[in-house]
Design an enzyme around this catalytic site. Structure first.
Site, short mmCIF file in Angstrom:
data_model
loop_
_atom_site.label_atom_id
_atom_site.label_comp_id
_atom_site.label_asym_id
_atom_site.label_seq_id
_atom_site.Cartn_x
_atom_site.Cartn_y
_atom_site.Cartn_z
N CYS A 35 0.81 -1.23 0.00
CA CYS A 35 0.00 0.00 0.00
C CYS A 35 0.84 1.27 0.00
O CYS A 35 0.33 2.35 -0.29
CB CYS A 35 -0.94 0.01 1.19
SG CYS A 35 -2.08 -1.38 1.18
N HIS B 106 -3.43 7.31 2.38
CA HIS B 106 -3.80 5.99 1.88
C HIS B 106 -5.18 5.65 2.45
O HIS B 106 -5.47 5.93 3.61
CB HIS B 106 -2.76 4.96 2.33
CG HIS B 106 -3.20 3.55 2.06
ND1 HIS B 106 -3.68 3.15 0.84
CD2 HIS B 106 -3.25 2.45 2.87
CE1 HIS B 106 -4.00 1.87 0.90
NE2 HIS B 106 -3.76 1.42 2.12
N ASN C 230 -10.17 -0.14 -0.19
CA ASN C 230 -8.71 -0.05 -0.16
C ASN C 230 -8.15 -0.57 -1.48
O ASN C 230 -8.23 -1.76 -1.75
CB ASN C 230 -8.19 -0.87 1.03
CG ASN C 230 -6.68 -0.81 1.19
OD1 ASN C 230 -5.97 -0.35 0.29
ND2 ASN C 230 -6.18 -1.28 2.31
O1 UT7 Z 1 -3.82 -1.12 3.49
C1 UT7 Z 1 -2.97 -1.86 4.31
C2 UT7 Z 1 -3.18 -1.48 5.68
N1 UT7 Z 1 -4.37 -2.12 6.20
C3 UT7 Z 1 -5.00 -1.54 7.17
O2 UT7 Z 1 -4.65 -0.46 7.56
C4 UT7 Z 1 -6.14 -2.31 7.83
C5 UT7 Z 1 -6.03 -2.12 9.32
N2 UT7 Z 1 -7.05 -2.80 10.06
C6 UT7 Z 1 -8.36 -2.44 10.03
O3 UT7 Z 1 -8.74 -1.57 9.29
C7 UT7 Z 1 -9.31 -3.11 11.00
O4 UT7 Z 1 -8.57 -3.84 11.95
C8 UT7 Z 1 -10.32 -4.07 10.31
C9 UT7 Z 1 -11.33 -3.25 9.52
C10 UT7 Z 1 -9.59 -5.04 9.42
C11 UT7 Z 1 -11.10 -4.85 11.38
O5 UT7 Z 1 -11.73 -3.96 12.27
P1 UT7 Z 1 -11.63 -4.22 13.85
O6 UT7 Z 1 -12.44 -3.18 14.50
O7 UT7 Z 1 -10.17 -4.27 14.18
O8 UT7 Z 1 -12.34 -5.61 13.99
P2 UT7 Z 1 -11.74 -6.98 14.52
O9 UT7 Z 1 -10.81 -7.59 13.55
O10 UT7 Z 1 -11.28 -6.77 15.92
O11 UT7 Z 1 -13.06 -7.88 14.57
C12 UT7 Z 1 -14.15 -7.54 15.41
C13 UT7 Z 1 -15.26 -8.56 15.20
C14 UT7 Z 1 -14.76 -10.01 15.26
O12 UT7 Z 1 -15.75 -10.77 15.92
P3 UT7 Z 1 -15.54 -11.20 17.47
O13 UT7 Z 1 -14.27 -12.00 17.46
O14 UT7 Z 1 -15.41 -9.90 18.21
O15 UT7 Z 1 -16.77 -11.97 17.74
C15 UT7 Z 1 -14.71 -10.43 13.82
O16 UT7 Z 1 -14.89 -11.81 13.64
O17 UT7 Z 1 -15.84 -8.41 13.90
C16 UT7 Z 1 -15.86 -9.67 13.23
N3 UT7 Z 1 -15.71 -9.43 11.80
C17 UT7 Z 1 -16.76 -9.19 10.99
N4 UT7 Z 1 -18.07 -9.13 11.20
C18 UT7 Z 1 -18.88 -8.86 10.17
C19 UT7 Z 1 -14.58 -9.36 11.06
N5 UT7 Z 1 -14.85 -9.08 9.78
C20 UT7 Z 1 -16.21 -8.97 9.70
C21 UT7 Z 1 -17.10 -8.69 8.65
N6 UT7 Z 1 -18.41 -8.64 8.92
N7 UT7 Z 1 -16.67 -8.44 7.39
#
Ligand code: UT7
Length: 320
Positions: free
Chosen positions: A114, A247, A277
């Protein structure tokens, strides 16, 4: 007077097909509400079979040349930042060279995930300031839909396809041009965001894996640092920044950096809601949108920053 690298033109290409969050919710266990709340994404463009990395890159490059009032004959070098080249080789940059009808100079692909566009700007700036090239295309073109695990809701909802480009040439009048670039990498963090496997249009490539929370944590800290570093290196205050062109990975990360700079939201260019993204393409796509619709004007101070797989991160500060 020292040579400075001018951003002479911008261009963009987005695939025709738009896929909404509700469309994705038919394929994986997710919802429009979750995706919007956690990322700010509403939709993404996904490439069709003819919308290859080279095709999209060439379309964006044509736009950048047109915007600069330049011709293919003015192009000395093509730097194409991508993690999804069409083939292992020739470099997709050279497929673009051929599509544009450029028959001299050189080109290569650049792999920095990225952060690829920021890395590309930095290399192009060095080529121009040392007199090795005059006209340089820096392109970010990505087809992440081909490296998605479409069963993994934690990643497949986050990415989109597209290409953006800038045409650079020497200038320096009225303090305009690239003021600085700062590049960073930390290979020891390579396992929190990676793709295993090969590239290619037709066979099944590797798929992207990400520890989202870890990447998020590093992004907020490292992007804040790199923004400060850029301003300090130029002896500028935060209040001098007219536009943040970040980004586009997650609206929450973008907002955090904007707040750190004390910028009102209307001074932060956001496309993640519509593009998702697009990795190395996200900054030039956002820049092209805001420069074309008249928000970013000649003489404005524009700060770009990115973080991605590698980890790689960096900034570019430009007097547009
Ligand atoms: O471009 C390269 C750089 N990339 C980035 O900068 C990405 C950085 N990371 C992020 O943007 C965020 O961490 C994400 C958007 C990927 C995830 O958001 P989060 O608030 O960190 O969520 P999480 O991974 O902690 O997941 C929270 C919950 C989980 O459920 P439990 O374990 O709390 O029950 C996941 O299983 O959300 C669940 N989950 C979803 N639910 C519905 C994960 N993906 C999804 C989904 N739909 N698509």
């Amino acid at each position: 007077m020292a040579i400075r690298t001018l951003l002479a033109g911008v261009g963009a290409y987005l695939p025709e097909r738009v896929v909404t969050n509700d469309d994705l919710a038919l394929r994986v266990d997710t919802s429009d509400a979750w995706i919007r709340e956690r990322t700010g994404i509403r939709q993404r463009h996904l490439a069709g079979p003819h919308e290859t990395c080279a095709h999209m890159g060439a379309e964006a490059a044509r736009g950048a040349l047109r915007d600069a009032g330049a011709e293919p004959a003015d192009v000395d070098a093509i730097i194409l930042a991508t993690s999804t080249p069409d083939q292992a080789f020739p470099a997709t940059a050279l497929r673009v060279q051929a599509e544009l009808g450029v028959d001299r100079g050189f080109g290569f692909d650049l792999s920095a995930a990225c952060s690829g566009f920021i890395y590309g700007l930095s290399v192009a700036d060095a080529l121009i300031r040392t007199g090795q090239a005059r006209g340089v295309l820096v392109i970010g073109s990505e087809v992440y839909s081909r490296i998605m695990d479409w069963q993994d809701r934690g990643t497949c909802v986050l990415f989109g396809d597209g290409a953006g480009a800038v045409f650079l040439r020497p200038g320096g009048e009225a303090g305009r041009g690239i003021l600085s670039t700062h590049l960073h990498a930390q290979g020891s963090l390579g396992d929190i965001l990676y793709v295993d496997g090969s590239v290619g249009r037709h066979d099944r490539p590797g798929t992207l894996a990400m520890n989202g929370r870890e990447v998020f944590r590093h992004a907020v800290v490292k992007l804040a640092q790199v923004v400060d570093q850029a301003l300090k290196a130029n002896g500028l205050e935060r209040s001098a920044v007219d536009w943040l062109v970040p980004h586009q990975a997650n609206l929450r990360i973008i907002d955090a950096v904007g707040r750190k700079l004390g910028l009102p939201p209307e001074r932060v260019v956001v496309t993640v809601d519509r593009h998702a993204n697009t990795s190395a393409a996200s900054i030039p796509l956002a820049l092209a949108e805001a420069a074309t619709d008249g928000r970013i004007r000649r003489g404005d101070l524009v700060l770009m920053e990115a973080l991605g797989g590698g980890l790689t991160w960096g900034s570019a500060l430009v007097r547009y």
